[in-house]
Design a protein around this motif. Structure first.
Motif, PDB file in Angstrom:
ATOM      1  N   THR A  67      32.826  42.822  49.198  1.00 20.54           N
ATOM      2  CA  THR A  67      33.092  44.200  49.609  1.00 20.54           C
ATOM      3  C   THR A  67      33.308  45.083  48.392  1.00 20.54           C
ATOM      4  OG1 THR A  67      35.492  43.894  49.771  1.00 20.54           O
ATOM      5  CG2 THR A  67      34.182  43.404  51.745  1.00 20.54           C
ATOM      6  N   ILE A  68      32.981  46.355  48.567  1.00 20.12           N
ATOM      7  CA  ILE A  68      33.211  47.371  47.535  1.00 20.12           C
ATOM      8  C   ILE A  68      33.945  48.535  48.188  1.00 20.12           C
ATOM      9  CG2 ILE A  68      32.180  48.944  45.877  1.00 20.12           C
ATOM     10  CD1 ILE A  68      29.749  47.102  45.809  1.00 20.12           C
ATOM     11  N   GLU A  69      35.107  48.844  47.676  1.00 23.35           N
ATOM     12  CA  GLU A  69      35.872  49.991  48.153  1.00 23.35           C
ATOM     13  C   GLU A  69      35.728  51.128  47.147  1.00 23.35           C
ATOM     14  OE1 GLU A  69      40.209  51.044  50.143  1.00 23.35           O
ATOM     15  OE2 GLU A  69      39.976  49.203  48.955  1.00 23.35           O
ATOM     16  N   SER A  70      35.297  52.285  47.632  1.00 23.13           N
ATOM     17  CA  SER A  70      35.049  53.445  46.772  1.00 23.13           C
ATOM     18  C   SER A  70      36.059  54.537  47.070  1.00 23.13           C
ATOM     19  CB  SER A  70      33.633  53.988  47.003  1.00 23.13           C
ATOM     20  OG  SER A  70      32.668  52.975  46.823  1.00 23.13           O
ATOM     21  N   PHE A  71      36.410  55.283  46.041  1.00 24.69           N
ATOM     22  CA  PHE A  71      37.397  56.341  46.161  1.00 24.69           C
ATOM     23  C   PHE A  71      36.795  57.659  45.675  1.00 24.69           C
ATOM     24  CE2 PHE A  71      39.493  52.311  45.496  1.00 24.69           C
ATOM     25  CZ  PHE A  71      40.441  52.286  46.504  1.00 24.69           C
ATOM     26  N   PRO A  72      37.341  58.789  46.124  1.00 25.07           N
ATOM     27  CA  PRO A  72      36.845  60.082  45.637  1.00 25.07           C
ATOM     28  C   PRO A  72      36.954  60.172  44.129  1.00 25.07           C
ATOM     29  CG  PRO A  72      38.315  60.379  47.511  1.00 25.07           C
ATOM     30  CD  PRO A  72      38.421  58.940  47.104  1.00 25.07           C
ATOM     31  N   ASP A 122      37.236  52.031  37.421  1.00 26.86           N
ATOM     32  CA  ASP A 122      37.797  53.384  37.503  1.00 26.86           C
ATOM     33  C   ASP A 122      37.611  53.995  38.879  1.00 26.86           C
ATOM     34  OD1 ASP A 122      38.709  53.577  34.846  1.00 26.86           O
ATOM     35  OD2 ASP A 122      36.683  54.013  34.157  1.00 26.86           O
ATOM     36  N   ASN A 123      36.463  53.704  39.521  1.00 31.85           N
ATOM     37  CA  ASN A 123      36.111  54.381  40.765  1.00 31.85           C
ATOM     38  C   ASN A 123      36.037  53.462  41.974  1.00 31.85           C
ATOM     39  OD1 ASN A 123      35.662  56.667  39.094  1.00 31.85           O
ATOM     40  ND2 ASN A 123      33.559  55.973  38.722  1.00 31.85           N
ATOM     41  N   LYS A 124      35.909  52.162  41.743  1.00 34.22           N
ATOM     42  CA  LYS A 124      35.699  51.232  42.849  1.00 34.22           C
ATOM     43  C   LYS A 124      36.472  49.945  42.623  1.00 34.22           C
ATOM     44  CE  LYS A 124      30.902  52.922  43.294  1.00 34.22           C
ATOM     45  NZ  LYS A 124      30.961  53.625  44.581  1.00 34.22           N
ATOM     46  N   ALA A 133      28.302  46.371  36.380  1.00 38.84           N
ATOM     47  CA  ALA A 133      27.720  46.826  35.115  1.00 38.84           C
ATOM     48  C   ALA A 133      27.265  48.280  35.188  1.00 38.84           C
ATOM     49  CB  ALA A 133      26.542  45.934  34.726  1.00 38.84           C
ATOM     50  N   GLU A 134      27.125  48.819  36.403  1.00 41.13           N
ATOM     51  CA  GLU A 134      26.722  50.227  36.562  1.00 41.13           C
ATOM     52  C   GLU A 134      27.951  51.115  36.364  1.00 41.13           C
ATOM     53  OE1 GLU A 134      23.861  51.593  36.881  1.00 41.13           O
ATOM     54  OE2 GLU A 134      22.623  49.796  37.092  1.00 41.13           O
ATOM     55  N   SER A 135      28.289  51.363  35.108  1.00 41.49           N
ATOM     56  CA  SER A 135      29.535  52.069  34.793  1.00 41.49           C
ATOM     57  C   SER A 135      29.549  53.499  35.323  1.00 41.49           C
ATOM     58  CB  SER A 135      29.772  52.069  33.286  1.00 41.49           C
ATOM     59  OG  SER A 135      28.685  52.658  32.608  1.00 41.49           O
ATOM     60  N   ARG A 136      28.385  54.113  35.497  1.00 42.66           N
ATOM     61  CA  ARG A 136      28.362  55.483  36.029  1.00 42.66           C
ATOM     62  C   ARG A 136      28.932  55.537  37.435  1.00 42.66           C
ATOM     63  NH1 ARG A 136      22.306  57.020  35.899  1.00 42.66           N
ATOM     64  NH2 ARG A 136      22.240  54.817  36.545  1.00 42.66           N
ATOM     65  N   PHE A 137      28.777  54.462  38.182  1.00 41.55           N
ATOM     66  CA  PHE A 137      29.236  54.434  39.564  1.00 41.55           C
ATOM     67  C   PHE A 137      30.531  53.631  39.723  1.00 41.55           C
ATOM     68  CE2 PHE A 137      24.573  54.699  39.531  1.00 41.55           C
ATOM     69  CZ  PHE A 137      24.408  55.941  40.143  1.00 41.55           C
ATOM     70  N   PHE A 138      30.567  52.444  39.100  1.00 45.26           N
ATOM     71  CA  PHE A 138      31.737  51.584  39.267  1.00 45.26           C
ATOM     72  C   PHE A 138      32.881  52.026  38.362  1.00 45.26           C
ATOM     73  CE2 PHE A 138      34.277  47.714  38.870  1.00 45.26           C
ATOM     74  CZ  PHE A 138      34.309  47.270  40.185  1.00 45.26           C
ATOM     75  N   GLY A 139      32.532  52.624  37.239  1.00 40.95           N
ATOM     76  CA  GLY A 139      33.538  52.941  36.237  1.00 40.95           C
ATOM     77  C   GLY A 139      33.747  51.770  35.293  1.00 40.95           C
ATOM     78  N   GLU A 140      34.591  51.942  34.335  1.00 37.66           N
ATOM     79  CA  GLU A 140      34.905  50.864  33.404  1.00 37.66           C
ATOM     80  C   GLU A 140      35.770  49.820  34.089  1.00 37.66           C
ATOM     81  OE1 GLU A 140      37.103  50.328  29.039  1.00 37.66           O
ATOM     82  OE2 GLU A 140      36.627  52.325  29.824  1.00 37.66           O
ATOM     83  N   VAL A 141      35.452  48.534  33.862  1.00 38.95           N
ATOM     84  CA  VAL A 141      36.271  47.458  34.430  1.00 38.95           C
ATOM     85  C   VAL A 141      37.631  47.466  33.746  1.00 38.95           C
ATOM     86  CG1 VAL A 141      36.515  44.969  34.720  1.00 38.95           C
ATOM     87  CG2 VAL A 141      34.273  46.046  35.027  1.00 38.95           C
ATOM     88  N   ARG A 142      38.677  47.588  34.551  1.00 39.35           N
ATOM     89  CA  ARG A 142      40.037  47.698  34.016  1.00 39.35           C
ATOM     90  C   ARG A 142      40.859  46.426  34.189  1.00 39.35           C
ATOM     91  NH1 ARG A 142      40.215  52.025  30.641  1.00 39.35           N
ATOM     92  NH2 ARG A 142      39.163  53.808  31.580  1.00 39.35           N
ATOM     93  N   ARG A 143      40.552  45.659  35.230  1.00 42.61           N
ATOM     94  CA  ARG A 143      41.391  44.498  35.523  1.00 42.61           C
ATOM     95  C   ARG A 143      40.607  43.542  36.419  1.00 42.61           C
ATOM     96  NH1 ARG A 143      47.553  43.957  37.198  1.00 42.61           N
ATOM     97  NH2 ARG A 143      47.453  42.181  38.615  1.00 42.61           N
ATOM     98  N   VAL A 144      40.883  42.243  36.238  1.00 48.77           N
ATOM     99  CA  VAL A 144      40.299  41.201  37.074  1.00 48.77           C
ATOM    100  C   VAL A 144      41.429  40.308  37.578  1.00 48.77           C
ATOM    101  CG1 VAL A 144      38.737  39.225  37.163  1.00 48.77           C
ATOM    102  CG2 VAL A 144      38.123  41.232  35.782  1.00 48.77           C
ATOM    103  N   ASP A 145      41.453  40.053  38.869  1.00 45.71           N
ATOM    104  CA  ASP A 145      42.391  39.091  39.464  1.00 45.71           C
ATOM    105  C   ASP A 145      41.572  37.976  40.099  1.00 45.71           C
ATOM    106  OD1 ASP A 145      44.421  40.820  38.780  1.00 45.71           O
ATOM    107  OD2 ASP A 145      44.633  41.670  40.784  1.00 45.71           O
ATOM    108  N   VAL A 146      41.888  36.735  39.795  1.00 45.45           N
ATOM    109  CA  VAL A 146      41.123  35.621  40.347  1.00 45.45           C
ATOM    110  C   VAL A 146      42.059  34.466  40.672  1.00 45.45           C
ATOM    111  CG1 VAL A 146      40.570  34.801  38.014  1.00 45.45           C
ATOM    112  CG2 VAL A 146      39.170  34.059  39.945  1.00 45.45           C
ATOM    113  N   ALA A 147      41.829  33.845  41.831  1.00 44.29           N
ATOM    114  CA  ALA A 147      42.656  32.716  42.267  1.00 44.29           C
ATOM    115  C   ALA A 147      41.758  31.629  42.830  1.00 44.29           C
ATOM    116  CB  ALA A 147      43.660  33.156  43.323  1.00 44.29           C
TER     117      ALA A 147
END
Length: 408
Positions: free
Chosen positions: A292-297, A271-273, A158-172
């Motif tokens: 886990t959270i993977e972050s990118f530049p 967008d970012n993670k 929900a912290e869009s400033r850091f995580f970015g907008e949620v673009r996709r969800v994959d669940v199995a």
């Protein structure tokens, strides 16, 4: 981020919620086990027709406080204020849950419903409307919806400033079911009593995770991409995509199956993670849950995270843990007890709600929304390759829960 379970003073729980069992099933046994670890709820009633199942699967201590009734109706109609229950868990077959939920609500009992809530969307709406009319709570038994780790995950995305907008969800969510289980799924009686197959339990969890991840966005359409079914058309393997938001721009790709090895994973791409969890339904280590959270530049650098293709990936991979976490099923029972009995608005604010009625509206709307997704997927199974519109609830959506981290 670390958070342990909330600890209540013994003095807080003077009158725990009394729960009765209607149509006991294996999940009811799990609830009996979990109820020993909460002070907020006690299972105090069951029917004689379920006695053999419960006594075979539970310790005598777990059944010590249970009163045995001659029928399910007797549980609902008990006039004795000292023994009658405040609420009921409804297990049994998918096809009968709605009618028992309506009967329970009409007897002013709060309802804890199995998954799926009903065999079709219309029956679920009838169930919800009956509970609203009688001012009783309705909650399903999806345990991860009420767990500390899920709260942290939702706060993170929900912290869009850091995580970015949620673009996709994959669940199995898949299991390798036994031969006896699969043979049972192929029977004509199963097609009548539990027609939703893997969509009804495993698919229910997948749809719920997608709804939680996308927050206030509503599911718009659903399409089955691949499926396998029994001769009686009970689905045992389904791959599908559910689209959320206006213009169907937010996909949730889901896979539920009885014929694949255990998977219980989801991935939320921002967008970012990228957030990943590979044991969302049943944590491998009950009191030490992680994701886990993977972050990118940021900016253009983040769009070219591969440096010297095949040699180096520019990212940071962090593991977040929830130490000393409460058992998921116990958390679910505690939440249900609060939903039924908790009146203090300050306590509700600490949970991220404006009050009891907002919480009740939100949890019942989750049931309606999840059943709507499952209904659309069932229709897509009947019309291969076709995207089906997800039914819209006739009630306005409740205000969302405050997704910020809550420390009690």
């Amino acid at each position: 981020m670390m958070r342990g379970p909330r600890q209540d003073d013994d003095s807080v729980i003077e009158n725990p919620l009394k729960l009765g069992l209607i149509q006991a099933n294996p999940l009811a046994i799990g609830l009996l086990h979990a109820s020993r670890n909460t002070r907020k709820l006690k299972i105090t009633a069951a029917a004689e027709c379920d006695r053999a199942l419960l006594e075979r699967s539970c310790e005598p201590e777990e059944l010590k406080g249970v009163k045995w009734y001659e029928s399910y109706n007797a549980i609902l109609r008990d006039p004795d204020a000292t023994t009658r229950v405040d609420s009921v868990f409804i297990g049994g077959t998918t096809s009968t849950r709605s009618q028992w939920a309506v009967a329970a609500a009409q007897h002013h009992k709060h309802v804890l419903i199995g998954c799926p809530a009903a065999a079709d969307y219309e029956s679920t709406v009838v169930m919800r409307d009956a509970c609203v009319a009688e001012d009783v709570a309705l909650q399903d038994v999806v345990p991860f919806s009420h767990h500390t780790r899920t709260e942290e995950i939702l706060s993170t995305i929900a912290e869009s400033r850091f995580f970015g907008e949620v673009r996709r969800v994959d669940v199995a969510f898949t299991i390798s079911a036994s031969r006896d289980f699969l043979e049972g799924a192929g029977k004509e009686s199963t097609a009548k009593d539990d027609p939703l197959g893997c969509l009804g339990d495993l698919g229910w969890a997948c749809a719920r995770m997608g709804k939680l991840a996308y927050g206030v966005l509503n599911p718009v359409s659903a399409q089955v991409i691949h499926s396998e079914a029994t001769a009686e058309n009970v689905p045992v393997d389904v791959t599908a995509v559910v689209y959320f938001g206006e213009n169907s721009t937010k996909p949730c790709h889901m896979h539920c199956s009885y014929v694949h090895p255990l998977q219980q994973s989801f991935k939320v791409i921002g967008d970012n993670k990228i957030l990943r969890c590979d044991d969302f339904a049943y944590p491998r280590f009950g009191r030490d849950c992680s994701y886990t959270i993977e972050s990118f530049p940021a900016g253009d650098e983040g769009r070219s995270a591969l440096v010297d293709l095949g040699q180096c990936v520019v990212s940071a991979l962090n593991t977040s843990r929830c130490f000393n976490a409460q058992n998921q099923r116990v958390s679910m029972l505690d939440q249900f007890a609060d939903l039924c009995l908790l009146e203090d608005e300050n306590d509700w604010r600490r949970q991220g709600f404006e009050g009891k009625h907002q919480a009740r509206e939100l949890f019942s709307s989750q049931i309606i929304g999840t059943q709507a997704v499952v209904q659309a997927l069932v229709e897509s199974l009947r019309n291969p390759g076709k995207a089906i519109a997800v039914p819209e609830d006739n009630m306005p959506p409740p205000p969302p829960r405050d997704s910020r981290m809550r420390f009690d």
